[in-house]
Design an enzyme around this catalytic site. Structure first.
Site, PDB file in Angstrom:
ATOM      1  N   TYR A  61       0.720  21.335  -7.632  1.00 35.20           N
ATOM      2  CA  TYR A  61       1.242  20.516  -9.105  1.00 35.20           C
ATOM      3  C   TYR A  61      -0.175  20.987  -9.258  1.00 35.20           C
ATOM      4  CZ  TYR A  61       6.224  20.704  -8.307  1.00 35.20           C
ATOM      5  OH  TYR A  61       7.713  20.848  -8.372  1.00 35.20           O
TER       6      TYR A  61
ATOM      7  N   ARG B 234       1.331  13.905  -7.111  1.00 36.29           N
ATOM      8  CA  ARG B 234       2.633  14.542  -6.942  1.00 36.29           C
ATOM      9  C   ARG B 234       2.304  16.095  -6.197  1.00 36.29           C
ATOM     10  NH1 ARG B 234       6.731  16.998 -11.184  1.00 36.29           N
ATOM     11  NH2 ARG B 234       8.950  17.983  -8.642  1.00 36.29           N
TER      12      ARG B 234
ATOM     13  N   ALA C 126      12.957  19.218 -12.358  1.00 38.98           N
ATOM     14  CA  ALA C 126      13.969  19.717 -11.482  1.00 38.98           C
ATOM     15  C   ALA C 126      15.287  19.622 -12.730  1.00 38.98           C
ATOM     16  CB  ALA C 126      14.717  18.792 -10.721  1.00 38.98           C
TER      17      ALA C 126
ATOM     18  N   ARG D  96      15.613  27.173  -7.176  1.00 37.11           N
ATOM     19  CA  ARG D  96      14.443  27.250  -7.933  1.00 37.11           C
ATOM     20  C   ARG D  96      14.767  28.075  -9.378  1.00 37.11           C
ATOM     21  NH1 ARG D  96      11.898  21.566  -7.520  1.00 37.11           N
ATOM     22  NH2 ARG D  96      11.198  21.742  -5.047  1.00 37.11           N
TER      23      ARG D  96
ATOM     24  N   PRO E  97      11.870  14.813 -15.560  1.00 36.61           N
ATOM     25  CA  PRO E  97      11.529  13.879 -14.391  1.00 36.61           C
ATOM     26  C   PRO E  97      10.433  14.420 -13.059  1.00 36.61           C
ATOM     27  CG  PRO E  97      13.021  15.355 -14.214  1.00 36.61           C
ATOM     28  CD  PRO E  97      12.831  15.649 -15.383  1.00 36.61           C
ATOM     29  N   ASN E  98       9.686  12.972 -12.915  1.00 35.61           N
ATOM     30  CA  ASN E  98       8.622  13.369 -12.180  1.00 35.61           C
ATOM     31  C   ASN E  98       7.364  13.935 -12.455  1.00 35.61           C
ATOM     32  OD1 ASN E  98       9.905  12.086  -9.805  1.00 35.61           O
ATOM     33  ND2 ASN E  98      10.933  14.423 -10.153  1.00 35.61           N
TER      34      ASN E  98
ATOM     35  N   GLU F  87       9.654  27.745 -22.667  1.00 38.34           N
ATOM     36  CA  GLU F  87       9.779  26.419 -21.613  1.00 38.34           C
ATOM     37  C   GLU F  87       9.173  26.129 -20.341  1.00 38.34           C
ATOM     38  OE1 GLU F  87      13.034  28.981 -19.320  1.00 38.34           O
ATOM     39  OE2 GLU F  87      12.848  27.774 -17.652  1.00 38.34           O
TER      40      GLU F  87
ATOM     41  N   HIS G  66       6.749  25.929 -16.637  1.00 39.32           N
ATOM     42  CA  HIS G  66       6.117  25.415 -15.857  1.00 39.32           C
ATOM     43  C   HIS G  66       5.038  25.220 -14.947  1.00 39.32           C
ATOM     44  CE1 HIS G  66      10.796  24.910 -15.190  1.00 39.32           C
ATOM     45  NE2 HIS G  66      11.142  26.007 -16.098  1.00 39.32           N
ATOM     46  N   LEU G  67       4.322  24.642 -13.882  1.00 41.02           N
ATOM     47  CA  LEU G  67       3.577  24.631 -14.229  1.00 41.02           C
ATOM     48  C   LEU G  67       3.365  25.620 -12.236  1.00 41.02           C
ATOM     49  CD1 LEU G  67       3.099  20.690 -13.849  1.00 41.02           C
ATOM     50  CD2 LEU G  67       1.130  21.537 -14.835  1.00 41.02           C
ATOM     51  N   SER G  68       4.139  25.685 -11.313  1.00 38.18           N
ATOM     52  CA  SER G  68       5.053  26.420 -10.419  1.00 38.18           C
ATOM     53  C   SER G  68       5.099  27.957 -10.444  1.00 38.18           C
ATOM     54  CB  SER G  68       5.087  26.167  -9.065  1.00 38.18           C
ATOM     55  OG  SER G  68       6.306  25.351  -9.521  1.00 38.18           O
TER      56      SER G  68
ATOM     57  N   HIS H 134      17.172  23.034 -13.589  1.00 43.13           N
ATOM     58  CA  HIS H 134      18.076  24.060 -12.713  1.00 43.13           C
ATOM     59  C   HIS H 134      19.727  23.281 -12.407  1.00 43.13           C
ATOM     60  CE1 HIS H 134      13.897  25.476 -11.133  1.00 43.13           C
ATOM     61  NE2 HIS H 134      13.445  24.340 -11.395  1.00 43.13           N
TER      62      HIS H 134
ATOM     63  N   ASN I  46       8.931  21.688 -20.326  1.00 40.47           N
ATOM     64  CA  ASN I  46       8.943  21.726 -18.907  1.00 40.47           C
ATOM     65  C   ASN I  46       9.991  20.050 -18.715  1.00 40.47           C
ATOM     66  OD1 ASN I  46       8.668  21.046 -16.064  1.00 40.47           O
ATOM     67  ND2 ASN I  46       6.971  21.204 -16.248  1.00 40.47           N
TER      68      ASN I  46
ATOM     69  N   ASP J   3      22.819  23.221 -23.635  1.00 41.57           N
ATOM     70  CA  ASP J   3      23.828  22.935 -24.592  1.00 41.57           C
ATOM     71  C   ASP J   3      22.960  22.185 -25.659  1.00 41.57           C
ATOM     72  OD1 ASP J   3      25.365  23.996 -23.595  1.00 41.57           O
ATOM     73  OD2 ASP J   3      26.816  22.157 -23.354  1.00 41.57           O
TER      74      ASP J   3
ATOM     75  N   ARG K 280       9.104  30.411  -5.292  1.00 46.22           N
ATOM     76  CA  ARG K 280       9.228  29.159  -4.593  1.00 46.22           C
ATOM     77  C   ARG K 280      11.301  29.089  -3.851  1.00 46.22           C
ATOM     78  NH1 ARG K 280       7.942  23.935  -7.689  1.00 46.22           N
ATOM     79  NH2 ARG K 280       8.209  23.240  -5.309  1.00 46.22           N
TER      80      ARG K 280
HETATM   81  C1  DQA Z   1       8.675  22.293 -12.046  1.00 47.68           C
HETATM   82  C2  DQA Z   1       9.097  23.166 -11.432  1.00 47.68           C
HETATM   83  C3  DQA Z   1      10.436  22.190 -10.556  1.00 47.68           C
HETATM   84  O1  DQA Z   1      11.168  23.622 -10.118  1.00 47.68           O
HETATM   85  C4  DQA Z   1       9.627  21.047  -9.790  1.00 47.68           C
HETATM   86  O2  DQA Z   1      11.049  19.906  -9.958  1.00 47.68           O
HETATM   87  C5  DQA Z   1       9.438  20.036 -10.683  1.00 47.68           C
HETATM   88  C6  DQA Z   1       8.275  20.826 -11.832  1.00 47.68           C
HETATM   89  C7  DQA Z   1       7.027  23.255 -12.194  1.00 47.68           C
HETATM   90  O3  DQA Z   1       6.368  22.876 -13.722  1.00 47.68           O
HETATM   91  O4  DQA Z   1       6.539  23.779 -11.383  1.00 47.68           O
HETATM   92  O5  DQA Z   1       9.827  18.888 -11.139  1.00 47.68           O
HETATM   93  O6  DQA Z   1       8.980  22.484 -13.848  1.00 47.68           O
END
Ligand code: DQA
Length: 145
Positions: free
Chosen positions: A23, A18, A77, A111, A10-11, A98, A100-102, A80, A74, A87, A107
C-alpha cells in the site's frame, strides 16, 4: 462550488504502516491532504472521512446526497463483500469513483470481485495514492459535462 466526499473504509487509517510493500508509505493524512489540495486546484471542496464500520460508511453515503455532488470511495475489504454498500450507492444516485491503492485484479482471486464496480462511474486501481488524484480529475470532468 461542487463538493466531493473522499470516503475511506476499514484499515485505511493504518496507511503508512500497514503492509507498505502493498500500500506504500503515505499515510491517510497525506492522502487526505493531497485530495484537499488537488480538489482546490480543480475548484472542488473536498471533505474526507474514514471509518472501520460498514454502517458508518452507509450513513456517510446517505448523507452525501444533497451535500456532495460526488464520492471518491476506497471501501477497503468491504469492496469484496458488501451488498449493503452497493445498495447505498445505487440509492443515492451520486457519481462514485472507486479507488484502490493496489491493483486488486493482480492479487488474490477474492479481491477480483467488486460489489462497488457495477454502481460506480469507474474504477481506478494500482496507482497508489495517485489514484485519488485521478479520481478527483474524473469527477471534475464529469461535473463539467
Ligand atoms: C484496497 C484493496 C482491498 O482488497 C483491501 O482489502 C484494502 C485496500 C486498496 O486500496 O488497494 O483494504 O482497497
Amino acid at each position: 462550488m461542487s463538493s466531493v466526499l473522499v470516503l475511506n473504509g476499514p484499515n485505511l487509517n493504518l496507511l503508512g504502516t500497514r503492509q507498505p510493500e502493498v500500500y506504500g508509505s503515505v499515510t491517510l493524512a497525506d492522502v487526505e491532504g493531497m485530495c484537499i489540495a488537488h480538489g482546490n486546484s480543480l475548484g472542488l471542496k473536498v471533505n474526507c472521512l474514514q471509518s472501520n464500520h460498514e454502517g458508518v460508511m452507509i450513513d456517510a453515503i446517505h448523507n452525501a446526497k444533497g451535500t456532495h455532488q460526488g464520492i471518491v470511495l476506497n471501501a477497503g475489504a468491504y469492496t469484496h463483500t458488501s451488498v449493503a454498500l452497493m445498495d447505498a450507492i445505487a440509492s443515492v444516485e451520486l457519481p462514485v469513483v472507486e479507488v484502490h491503492l493496489s491493483n486488486i485484479h493482480a492479487r488474490e482471486a477474492f479481491r477480483h470481485k467488486s460489489y462497488i464496480a457495477p454502481v460506480a462511474l469507474g474504477q481506478i486501481a494500482g496507482f497508489g495514492s495517485q489514484g485519488y488524484v485521478l479520481a478527483l480529475d474524473a469527477l471534475a470532468a464529469q461535473f463539467a459535462t
